[in-house]
Design a protein around this motif. Structure first.
Motif: not given
Length: 276
Positions: A1-22
């Protein structure tokens, strides 16, 4: 349930793209980079929880999402609302401490996603535009946190290409769940357009992406013939794969794009941004 709610793979992809910009802006690896990743993850997690709270009744109508905790009633909506707001607020505040521009931009993305994109997709396919803009801005947040300038040509070109990339990427997601979306009453024009017209629209967007990519050696990294050939290949890749698959009329309208072409293009684009 927690994984479905938090969607860590999607959030991680967003974080990675931000780190590339950084990193592309000249930001140094270290605590600041770690805090950026934490802030982005918190903000993205809050956004996905609030999105599920906001669309829990719609999610319950679709096969792809009906098992999500809020859609199936396994999680109290008030608990989800509180957790989503707390996570989003913590992420925005953390990013504001790192760089006020990043914090304000994150807040704008958050409002754009929840107050414009989410309600608008019940009425028109044009909701893809603000939705794609939300997906293209995390690298800009990272760039600003890394000390980059708004006026940098590298930022303008990269964020513009990210925006153009998001459109066919969004088309793929929509067309893959076309029946679900029709059942839920989302993106109404999508269900009235014949496959031939969908192919034409997707071809237009990928042609725009290809054309814009050719601006990289002219405006961003002029130099050796090797770079020019690399960029030419990168520009031709999405268009070539789409045209090859487009000849097979029975195939999905975005066949070829989802078969690795889009992922390859984005990875190569991020590599160019980091290396040059």
């Amino acid at each position: 349930m927690i994984r479905a709610l938090l969607r860590p793979s999607l959030c991680s992809a967003v974080a990675i793209s931000a780190l590339v910009g950084y990193l592309a802006a000249g930001g140094a690896p270290g605590p600041r980079m770690a805090w950026l990743a934490t802030g982005i993850m918190l903000a993205a997690t809050g956004a996905t929880i609030l999105n599920q709270w906001q669309e829990r009744h719609i999610d319950a109508l679709m096969d792809r999402t009906r098992h999500r905790p809020l859609a199936c009633g396994r999680l109290n909506p008030r608990v989800a609302l509180g957790a989503g707001l707390l996570s989003a607020l913590a992420g925005i505040l953390l990013l504001t401490v790192l760089d006020s521009r990043s914090g304000w931009l994150t807040l704008c993305v958050f409002l754009l996603y929840h107050l414009i994109y989410t309600p608008l997709k019940r009425h028109t396919i044009l909701a893809l535009l603000p939705g794609s803009l939300c997906g293209a801005l995390p690298p800009v947040i990272g760039w600003l946190t890394g000390g980059g300038s708004w006026q940098s040509p590298r930022l303008v070109i990269f964020s513009g290409l990210m925006l153009l990339w998001q459109i066919p990427h969004s088309w793929h997601i929509l067309l893959r769940g076309r029946r679900d979306l029709h059942r839920a009453g989302l993106f109404p024009e999508l269900h009235r357009l014949p496959p031939s017209r969908l192919r034409q629209l997707i071809l237009v967007w990928i042609s725009a992406l290809t054309t814009a990519t050719l601006a990289i050696p002219v405006l961003l990294i002029p130099g050796t013939p090797t770079i020019r050939w690399l960029v030419l290949g990168l520009a031709a890749w999405p268009l070539a794969t789409l045209i090859i698959h487009r000849r097979k009329q029975e195939r999905h309208p975005v066949a070829g794009w989802q078969d690795g072409a889009g992922v390859f293009y984005l990875g190569a684009l991020m590599s160019l941004l980091l290396l040059y």
